[in-house]
Design an enzyme around this catalytic site. Structure first.
Site, PDB file in Angstrom:
ATOM      1  N   SER A 192      48.246   5.852  72.461  1.00 36.32           N
ATOM      2  CA  SER A 192      49.619   5.165  72.922  1.00 36.32           C
ATOM      3  C   SER A 192      48.983   4.910  74.244  1.00 36.32           C
ATOM      4  CB  SER A 192      50.400   6.867  73.101  1.00 36.32           C
ATOM      5  OG  SER A 192      51.619   6.532  73.267  1.00 36.32           O
ATOM      6  N   ASP A 352      57.969   2.929  64.471  1.00 30.75           N
ATOM      7  CA  ASP A 352      57.644   2.846  66.337  1.00 30.75           C
ATOM      8  C   ASP A 352      57.535   2.022  66.999  1.00 30.75           C
ATOM      9  OD1 ASP A 352      55.771   3.682  68.124  1.00 30.75           O
ATOM     10  OD2 ASP A 352      53.842   3.399  67.263  1.00 30.75           O
ATOM     11  N   HIS A 382      54.981   7.066  65.254  1.00 33.00           N
ATOM     12  CA  HIS A 382      54.704   7.521  66.830  1.00 33.00           C
ATOM     13  C   HIS A 382      54.093   8.666  67.008  1.00 33.00           C
ATOM     14  CE1 HIS A 382      53.336   5.835  70.960  1.00 33.00           C
ATOM     15  NE2 HIS A 382      53.830   6.404  71.193  1.00 33.00           N
TER      16      HIS A 382
END
Length: 412
Positions: A192, A352, A382
């Protein structure tokens, strides 16, 4: 009395089911577990909104509870030696195999950068601790987990600069020799926001004059890579998806740059681009870089260009410049700066908001001649790789971890 209790119990159960239930796509595995997990995140987010609206606490201060609940004190065990050190003034957690090789035995190394939207997260959270130990034991590698400073207390470029200083310090012959690391087998990786930092560091390091030791590979796990267009197909398709809805990702971006809420409002409307950043929109044009299968029913419209964001030009000059900075948005570098980057592993998830960032980067890297392994999870969401600790352990997290480590074993 008994009837009243039964009615109350049924009403409570009905309310709980109504609150927990979300219209999650059928393809996602363990849907009810994800709903239950996300109900905690949603509750905390509602509480954070309330606290901020009445002036008790900032939104991110409340959300930081997620980090606190998962924090541990990393300790050594029979297989892994753990030490906490400082590299060029930045805290790091260092994981090494306990067994000693011969004098000439050199190991791989993975520099790992945690996620959390630059505002949350810690290398000392239990999922990151478990991942580091798994890399150490399965690859006989050294893992360097970086505890970079977080926004909003420290806006961009501070988190990036912390990471870059650590990488530069570690990639010195004497430092690598101290930890028995092979200079030709060093990776940078992150998930991320950590994937964002890993990509940015990889790009910047190749520009460093006199940098003798290079990174062998970069492994980016559902990375966030651009702040210019926050209405790509994946941002639209997954705007209400669990764990990272569009509103939260936009808030992470705005808090990374400034505490001025005007930028958050402009980014929510996708009307935050300045004339300077608009010139770089060609690098994130999803109609050009996203395979058609991911276009779905969405049509490309270039984001609006604002001459000034509400709140005053002087206040917003800094954030406007940061939005156009490739150290914050690695997708913004020209093609000429991509061809010499290290081999890449990019993991993306269908459900996501950041899906398209990773796919566009894979497309551009390949076009520049970089070897890329793009692993897309059709049922992924995610943050999935970090859900490895009971009771929020997911089967897909194990598969992601295994495939990620297999790739490192083969390519590092």
């Amino acid at each position: 009395m008994r009837l009243g209790s039964i009615i109350l119990f049924v009403a409570l159960c009905s309310f709980t089911a109504y609150y927990v239930y979300e219209p999650i796509p059928e393809r996602i595995e363990e849907r009810w577990k994800l709903m239950l997990t996300n109900s905690f995140f949603r509750t905390l987010s509602h509480l954070a909104d309330l606290c901020e609206s009445v002036g008790l606490k900032d939104y991110m201060d409340v959300m930081y509870v997620i980090t606190v609940l998962e924090k541990i004190v990393p300790v050594s065990d029979e297989y892994v030696k753990v030490t906490e050190e400082k590299f060029d003034g930045v805290e790091v957690v260092l994981y090494q195999p306990t067994h000693q090789g011969g004098d000439t035995d050199l190991r791989r190394a993975v520099i790992y950068l945690h996620g959390g939207g630059w505002c949350l997260g810690s290398s000392r959270m239990s999922p990151y601790d478990l991942l580091a130990r798994k890399i150490v034991t399965e690859l006989d590698a050294v893992v360097l987990s970086v505890e970079y400073r977080l926004a909003p207390a420290h806006h961009f470029p501070v988190p990036y600069e912390d990471v870059y200083r650590v990488v530069k310090h570690f990639l010195q012959k004497g430092v690598l020799a101290k930890y028995s690391v092979d200079p030709e087998r060093v990776a940078v990786s992150g998930d991320s926001a950590g994937g964002n930092l890993a990509a940015a560091v990889s790009q910047q390091l190749q520009k460093e004059p006199g940098q003798q030791i290079k990174l062998r590979v970069q492994a980016l796990l559902y990375p966030v890579l651009q702040a210019l267009d926050l209405k790509t197909p994946s941002y639209q398709q997954n705007q209400d998806m669990p764990i990272l809805p569009r509103t939260l990702m936009v808030r992470f971006w705005s808090e990374y740059f400034t505490s001025n809420k005007a930028l958050f409002r402009a980014m929510m409307a996708n009307a935050h681009n300045s004339p300077e950043s608009s010139r770089l929109l060609k690098f994130v044009n999803w109609s050009a870089f996203l395979p058609e299968a991911y276009h779905k029913e969405y049509n490309y419209t270039a984001p609006a260009v604002a001459q000034g964001v509400e709140g005053g030009a002087t206040e917003m000059d800094g954030p406007s410049q940061s939005i156009a900075d490739p150290r914050a948005s690695p997708l913004l570098v020209p093609d000429a700066d991509l061809h010499s980057l290290p081999k890449a592993y990019i993991l993306t998830c269908e459900y996501d908001v950041l899906r398209d960032d990773g796919i566009m980067y894979a497309t551009r890297l390949r076009a520049a001649g970089v070897e890329v392994t793009h692993q897309h999870y059709d049922t992924g969401f995610h943050g999935a790789l970090m859900f490895t600790v009971w009771p929020t352990d997911f089967l897909i997290a194990r598969r992601m971890t295994d495939n990620y480590i297999k790739w490192l074993k083969k390519n590092l």
